[in-house]
Design an enzyme around this catalytic site. Structure first.
Site, PDB file in Angstrom:
ATOM      1  N   GLY A 248       0.773  -1.250   0.000  1.00  0.00           N
ATOM      2  CA  GLY A 248       0.000   0.000   0.000  1.00  0.00           C
ATOM      3  C   GLY A 248       0.796   1.287   0.000  1.00  0.00           C
TER       4      GLY A 248
ATOM      5  N   ILE B  98       0.452   6.123   4.574  1.00  0.00           N
ATOM      6  CA  ILE B  98       0.585   5.532   5.907  1.00  0.00           C
ATOM      7  C   ILE B  98       1.545   4.342   5.843  1.00  0.00           C
ATOM      8  CG2 ILE B  98      -0.663   4.266   7.713  1.00  0.00           C
ATOM      9  CD1 ILE B  98      -3.111   6.067   7.096  1.00  0.00           C
TER      10      ILE B  98
ATOM     11  N   VAL C  53      -4.106  -6.094  -5.918  1.00  0.00           N
ATOM     12  CA  VAL C  53      -4.766  -7.058  -5.024  1.00  0.00           C
ATOM     13  C   VAL C  53      -6.161  -7.473  -5.500  1.00  0.00           C
ATOM     14  CG1 VAL C  53      -3.442  -6.365  -2.973  1.00  0.00           C
ATOM     15  CG2 VAL C  53      -5.661  -5.260  -3.457  1.00  0.00           C
TER      16      VAL C  53
ATOM     17  N   TYR D 132     -18.145   9.416   3.954  1.00  0.00           N
ATOM     18  CA  TYR D 132     -17.269   8.225   3.942  1.00  0.00           C
ATOM     19  C   TYR D 132     -18.040   7.026   3.350  1.00  0.00           C
ATOM     20  CZ  TYR D 132     -13.266   5.406   5.440  1.00  0.00           C
ATOM     21  OH  TYR D 132     -12.155   4.590   5.471  1.00  0.00           O
TER      22      TYR D 132
ATOM     23  N   LYS E 148     -15.080  -0.727   5.930  1.00  0.00           N
ATOM     24  CA  LYS E 148     -14.203  -0.787   7.116  1.00  0.00           C
ATOM     25  C   LYS E 148     -14.836  -1.609   8.239  1.00  0.00           C
ATOM     26  CE  LYS E 148     -10.621   1.678   5.726  1.00  0.00           C
ATOM     27  NZ  LYS E 148      -9.411   0.967   5.246  1.00  0.00           N
TER      28      LYS E 148
ATOM     29  N   ILE F  23      -5.506  11.713   8.029  1.00  0.00           N
ATOM     30  CA  ILE F  23      -4.154  12.095   7.610  1.00  0.00           C
ATOM     31  C   ILE F  23      -4.220  12.530   6.151  1.00  0.00           C
ATOM     32  CG2 ILE F  23      -1.760  11.305   7.333  1.00  0.00           C
ATOM     33  CD1 ILE F  23      -2.270   9.189   9.454  1.00  0.00           C
TER      34      ILE F  23
ATOM     35  N   THR G   5      -3.214  12.134   3.068  1.00  0.00           N
ATOM     36  CA  THR G   5      -2.534  11.248   2.116  1.00  0.00           C
ATOM     37  C   THR G   5      -3.210  11.390   0.751  1.00  0.00           C
ATOM     38  OG1 THR G   5      -4.034   9.435   2.600  1.00  0.00           O
ATOM     39  CG2 THR G   5      -2.039   9.575   3.950  1.00  0.00           C
ATOM     40  N   LEU G   6      -2.692  10.654  -0.231  1.00  0.00           N
ATOM     41  CA  LEU G   6      -3.294  10.632  -1.574  1.00  0.00           C
ATOM     42  C   LEU G   6      -4.769  10.238  -1.499  1.00  0.00           C
ATOM     43  CD1 LEU G   6      -2.269  11.055  -4.488  1.00  0.00           C
ATOM     44  CD2 LEU G   6      -1.927   8.582  -4.623  1.00  0.00           C
ATOM     45  N   ALA G   7      -5.072   9.233  -0.667  1.00  0.00           N
ATOM     46  CA  ALA G   7      -6.455   8.734  -0.559  1.00  0.00           C
ATOM     47  C   ALA G   7      -7.383   9.743   0.108  1.00  0.00           C
ATOM     48  CB  ALA G   7      -6.491   7.412   0.211  1.00  0.00           C
TER      49      ALA G   7
HETATM   50  P1  NAD Z   1      -2.659   6.040   0.126  1.00  0.00           P
HETATM   51  O1  NAD Z   1      -3.397   6.499  -1.089  1.00  0.00           O
HETATM   52  O2  NAD Z   1      -1.273   6.496   0.291  1.00  0.00           O
HETATM   53  O3  NAD Z   1      -2.699   4.451   0.238  1.00  0.00           O
HETATM   54  C1  NAD Z   1      -3.727   3.666  -0.311  1.00  0.00           C
HETATM   55  C2  NAD Z   1      -3.038   2.583  -1.096  1.00  0.00           C
HETATM   56  O4  NAD Z   1      -3.974   1.638  -1.627  1.00  0.00           O
HETATM   57  C3  NAD Z   1      -2.245   3.148  -2.281  1.00  0.00           C
HETATM   58  O5  NAD Z   1      -0.904   2.783  -2.191  1.00  0.00           O
HETATM   59  C4  NAD Z   1      -2.902   2.468  -3.466  1.00  0.00           C
HETATM   60  O6  NAD Z   1      -1.996   2.211  -4.516  1.00  0.00           O
HETATM   61  C5  NAD Z   1      -3.396   1.180  -2.816  1.00  0.00           C
HETATM   62  N1  NAD Z   1      -4.333   0.455  -3.658  1.00  0.00           N
HETATM   63  C6  NAD Z   1      -5.537   0.874  -4.147  1.00  0.00           C
HETATM   64  N2  NAD Z   1      -6.048  -0.068  -4.972  1.00  0.00           N
HETATM   65  C7  NAD Z   1      -5.170  -1.101  -4.990  1.00  0.00           C
HETATM   66  C8  NAD Z   1      -5.118  -2.354  -5.666  1.00  0.00           C
HETATM   67  N3  NAD Z   1      -6.110  -2.744  -6.486  1.00  0.00           N
HETATM   68  N4  NAD Z   1      -4.047  -3.160  -5.464  1.00  0.00           N
HETATM   69  C9  NAD Z   1      -3.034  -2.786  -4.635  1.00  0.00           C
HETATM   70  N5  NAD Z   1      -3.031  -1.608  -3.975  1.00  0.00           N
HETATM   71  C10 NAD Z   1      -4.082  -0.779  -4.148  1.00  0.00           C
HETATM   72  O7  NAD Z   1      -3.570   6.493   1.371  1.00  0.00           O
HETATM   73  P2  NAD Z   1      -3.495   6.096   2.913  1.00  0.00           P
HETATM   74  O8  NAD Z   1      -4.288   7.124   3.585  1.00  0.00           O
HETATM   75  O9  NAD Z   1      -2.099   5.845   3.294  1.00  0.00           O
HETATM   76  O10 NAD Z   1      -4.333   4.731   2.968  1.00  0.00           O
HETATM   77  C11 NAD Z   1      -3.832   3.541   3.509  1.00  0.00           C
HETATM   78  C12 NAD Z   1      -4.886   2.867   4.388  1.00  0.00           C
HETATM   79  O11 NAD Z   1      -5.121   3.681   5.536  1.00  0.00           O
HETATM   80  C13 NAD Z   1      -6.238   2.657   3.713  1.00  0.00           C
HETATM   81  O12 NAD Z   1      -6.775   1.420   4.130  1.00  0.00           O
HETATM   82  C14 NAD Z   1      -7.061   3.774   4.312  1.00  0.00           C
HETATM   83  O13 NAD Z   1      -8.429   3.460   4.293  1.00  0.00           O
HETATM   84  C15 NAD Z   1      -6.508   3.800   5.716  1.00  0.00           C
HETATM   85  N6  NAD Z   1      -6.767   5.007   6.508  1.00  0.00           N
HETATM   86  C16 NAD Z   1      -6.477   6.248   6.016  1.00  0.00           C
HETATM   87  C17 NAD Z   1      -6.724   7.378   6.797  1.00  0.00           C
HETATM   88  C18 NAD Z   1      -6.450   8.767   6.279  1.00  0.00           C
HETATM   89  O14 NAD Z   1      -7.032   9.718   6.785  1.00  0.00           O
HETATM   90  N7  NAD Z   1      -5.578   8.946   5.292  1.00  0.00           N
HETATM   91  C19 NAD Z   1      -7.256   7.220   8.077  1.00  0.00           C
HETATM   92  C20 NAD Z   1      -7.541   5.936   8.564  1.00  0.00           C
HETATM   93  C21 NAD Z   1      -7.293   4.840   7.757  1.00  0.00           C
HETATM   94  O1  0WE Z   2     -10.010   5.449   4.069  1.00  0.00           O
HETATM   95  C1  0WE Z   2      -9.785   6.577   3.709  1.00  0.00           C
HETATM   96  C2  0WE Z   2      -9.609   6.873   2.232  1.00  0.00           C
HETATM   97  C3  0WE Z   2     -10.688   6.187   1.446  1.00  0.00           C
HETATM   98  C4  0WE Z   2     -10.707   6.417  -0.039  1.00  0.00           C
HETATM   99  C5  0WE Z   2     -10.453   7.650  -0.622  1.00  0.00           C
HETATM  100  C6  0WE Z   2     -10.536   7.786  -1.998  1.00  0.00           C
HETATM  101  C7  0WE Z   2     -10.330   9.101  -2.686  1.00  0.00           C
HETATM  102  C8  0WE Z   2      -9.920   8.932  -4.122  1.00  0.00           C
HETATM  103  C9  0WE Z   2     -11.049   5.360  -0.833  1.00  0.00           C
HETATM  104  N1  0WE Z   2     -11.149   5.474  -2.173  1.00  0.00           N
HETATM  105  C10 0WE Z   2     -10.895   6.657  -2.765  1.00  0.00           C
HETATM  106  N2  0WE Z   2     -11.024   6.742  -4.115  1.00  0.00           N
HETATM  107  C11 0WE Z   2     -10.634   7.821  -4.825  1.00  0.00           C
HETATM  108  O2  0WE Z   2     -10.811   7.885  -6.061  1.00  0.00           O
HETATM  109  N3  0WE Z   2      -9.712   7.579   4.666  1.00  0.00           N
HETATM  110  C12 0WE Z   2      -9.959   7.234   6.042  1.00  0.00           C
HETATM  111  C13 0WE Z   2      -9.488   9.001   4.339  1.00  0.00           C
HETATM  112  C14 0WE Z   2     -10.850   9.637   4.208  1.00  0.00           C
HETATM  113  O3  0WE Z   2     -11.551   9.526   3.066  1.00  0.00           O
HETATM  114  C15 0WE Z   2     -12.746  10.146   3.267  1.00  0.00           C
HETATM  115  C16 0WE Z   2     -12.811  10.657   4.573  1.00  0.00           C
HETATM  116  C17 0WE Z   2     -11.584  10.321   5.185  1.00  0.00           C
HETATM  117  C18 0WE Z   2     -11.199  10.620   6.584  1.00  0.00           C
HETATM  118  C19 0WE Z   2     -13.833  10.288   2.397  1.00  0.00           C
HETATM  119  C20 0WE Z   2     -14.959  10.962   2.831  1.00  0.00           C
HETATM  120  C21 0WE Z   2     -15.030  11.466   4.125  1.00  0.00           C
HETATM  121  C22 0WE Z   2     -13.967  11.332   5.009  1.00  0.00           C
END
Ligand code: NAD
Ligand code: 0WE
Length: 262
Positions: free
Chosen positions: A13, A20, A65, A155, A162, A191, A193-195
Site C-alpha cells: 500500500g 501511511i 490485489v 465516507y 471498514k 491524515i 494522504t493521496l487517498a
Molecule cells: P494512500 O493512497 O497512500 O494508500 C492507499 C493505497 O492503496 C495506495 O498505495 C494504493 O496504490 C493502494 N491500492 C488501491 N487499490 C489497490 C489495488 N487494487 N491493489 C493494490 N493496492 C491498491 O492512502 P493512505 O491514507 O495511506 O491509505 C492507507 C490505508 O489507511 C487505507 O486502508 C485507508 O483506508 C486507511 N486510513 C487512512 C486514513 C487517512 O485519513 N488517510 C485514516 C484511517 C485509515
Molecule cells: O479510508 C480513507 C480513504 C478512502 C478512499 C479515498 C478515496 C479518494 C480517491 C477510498 N477510495 C478513494 N477513491 C478515490 O478515487 N480515509 C480514512 C481518508 C478519508 O476519506 C474520506 C474521509 C476520510 C477521513 C472520504 C470521505 C469522508 C472522510
C-alpha cells in the site's frame, strides 16, 4: 530501538512518501526489520523505487490485489527471497470517488462490490496466500477508520467496508490464533494522504479534528508507524483481533465541545 530485529515484513500500500504504509516502513526499518514493499501497479513504480532505496530495501514488487494470480505470485516471490514472513501489513483501500460524496444510498452495486473487494477481501486473500510462509509468531496488520463505527459524512461505502474489514480482523485472528499468529488493525485519525486528497470536506474535518481531539493534535504517518511497530513486535504477544486507535483520543468523545470554548 530494535524491536523488529531478525523479522521480515512485507508491506502493501505504498503510493508515495505521504502514504501511511511509508510511515510504517520507515518505523519498521528504524527497528531493524528486513523489508519487502508492494505497490498497486507499474504507474507507481517511479515513486516507490526511490523510497525503497532510501531504506535499503531491494524487494519491491507490483501487485494489484484485485488479482489472485498477482497475489499468489507476490507471496511465492517473497517466500523465495526471504524464506519466511514474520509481518504482513495491508494498507490499502479504494472506492469510486463519486461514491464518497452525496447520500450513501446512491452507492451502485458495482461500486459496493469494488469497495468490498479492494478494501476488505484483499486482506483475507493476502492472509490466505501467505499462510504457508508465515513464521510461527507472525503478525498481520491492516488500517481502518472510525467511519466503520459511526457515520462520517461522505465516507459512505468505505465506512461499510471498514466495518467488514474490522470483522475480518476478528475472524482471521480466530483462525490463525492456534498457530500463534496475531491479526490486528490500527484505526488512524484523518491524515492528508493521496487517498484523502480531493475528498470533499476533508480539509475542514481535518482542521476540526485537531480542535476537538483530547490531545489537540492531528495524527501523522510517523505516529501510526510507532503503533505498528508495537503491534507487530513481541511486545504485543498476547494481543490479537483488536482495533487500536491512533487518533489523539477522538473516538472517546460523545458530545463535542463548542468550537473555541476551551
Ligand atoms: P494512500 O493512497 O497512500 O494508500 C492507499 C493505497 O492503496 C495506495 O498505495 C494504493 O496504490 C493502494 N491500492 C488501491 N487499490 C489497490 C489495488 N487494487 N491493489 C493494490 N493496492 C491498491 O492512502 P493512505 O491514507 O495511506 O491509505 C492507507 C490505508 O489507511 C487505507 O486502508 C485507508 O483506508 C486507511 N486510513 C487512512 C486514513 C487517512 O485519513 N488517510 C485514516 C484511517 C485509515
Ligand atoms: O479510508 C480513507 C480513504 C478512502 C478512499 C479515498 C478515496 C479518494 C480517491 C477510498 N477510495 C478513494 N477513491 C478515490 O478515487 N480515509 C480514512 C481518508 C478519508 O476519506 C474520506 C474521509 C476520510 C477521513 C472520504 C470521505 C469522508 C472522510
Amino acid at each position: 530501538m530494535n524491536l523488529l530485529e531478525g523479522k521480515t515484513a512485507i508491506i502493501f500500500g505504498i503510493a508515495n512518501d505521504r502514504s501511511i504504509a511509508w510511515g510504517i516502513a520507515k518505523a519498521f526499518h528504524e527497528n531493524g526489520a528486513t523489508l519487502g514493499l508492494s505497490y498497486a501497479g507499474e504507474a507507481l513504480e517511479r515513486r516507490v523505487k526511490p523510497l525503497a532505496e532510501a531504506i535499503g530495501c531491494t524487494f519491491v514488487e507490483s501487485c494489484d490485489v484485485a488479482d489472485d494470480d498477482q497475489i499468489r505470485a507476490t507471496a511465492e516471490k517473497a517466500a523465495a527471497v526471504f524464506g519466511k514472513v514474520d509481518i504482513l501489513v495491508h494498507s490499502i483501500g479504494f472506492a469510486n470517488r463519486d461514491e464518497l460524496s452525496g447520500p450513501y444510498y446512491n452507492t451502485s452495486r458495482a461500486g459496493f462490490h469494488l469497495a468490498m473487494d479492494i478494501s476488505v477481501y484483499s486482506f483475507t486473500a493476502l492472509a490466505k496466500a501467505f499462510q504457508p510462509y508465515f513464521s510461527p509468531n507472525a503478525a498481520l496488520l491492516t488500517l481502518t477508520y472510525y467511519g466503520s463505527e459511526k457515520v462520517a459524512p461522505h465516507y459512505n461505502v468505505m465506512g461499510v467496508a471498514k466495518a467488514a474489514l474490522e470483522a475480518s480482523v476478528r475472524y482471521l485472528a480466530y483462525d490463525f490464533g492456534p498457530q500463534g499468529i496475531r491479526v490486528n488493525a490500527i484505526s488512524a485519525g484523518p491524515i492528508r494522504t493521496l487517498a484523502a486528497a480531493g475528498v470533499s470536506g476533508f480539509k475542514t474535518m481535518y482542521r476540526r479534528f485537531a480542535d476537538l481531539a483530547p490531545l489537540r493534535q492531528n495524527v501523522t504517518i510517523e505516529d501510526v508507524g510507532k503503533a505498528a511497530v508495537f503491534l507487530c513486535s513481541d511486545l504485543a504477544v498476547k494481543t490479537t483481533g483488536q482495533v487500536l486507535f491512533v487518533d489523539s483520543g477522538y473516538n472517546i468523545l460523545g458530545i463535542p465541545e463548542e468550537l473555541g470554548e476551551s
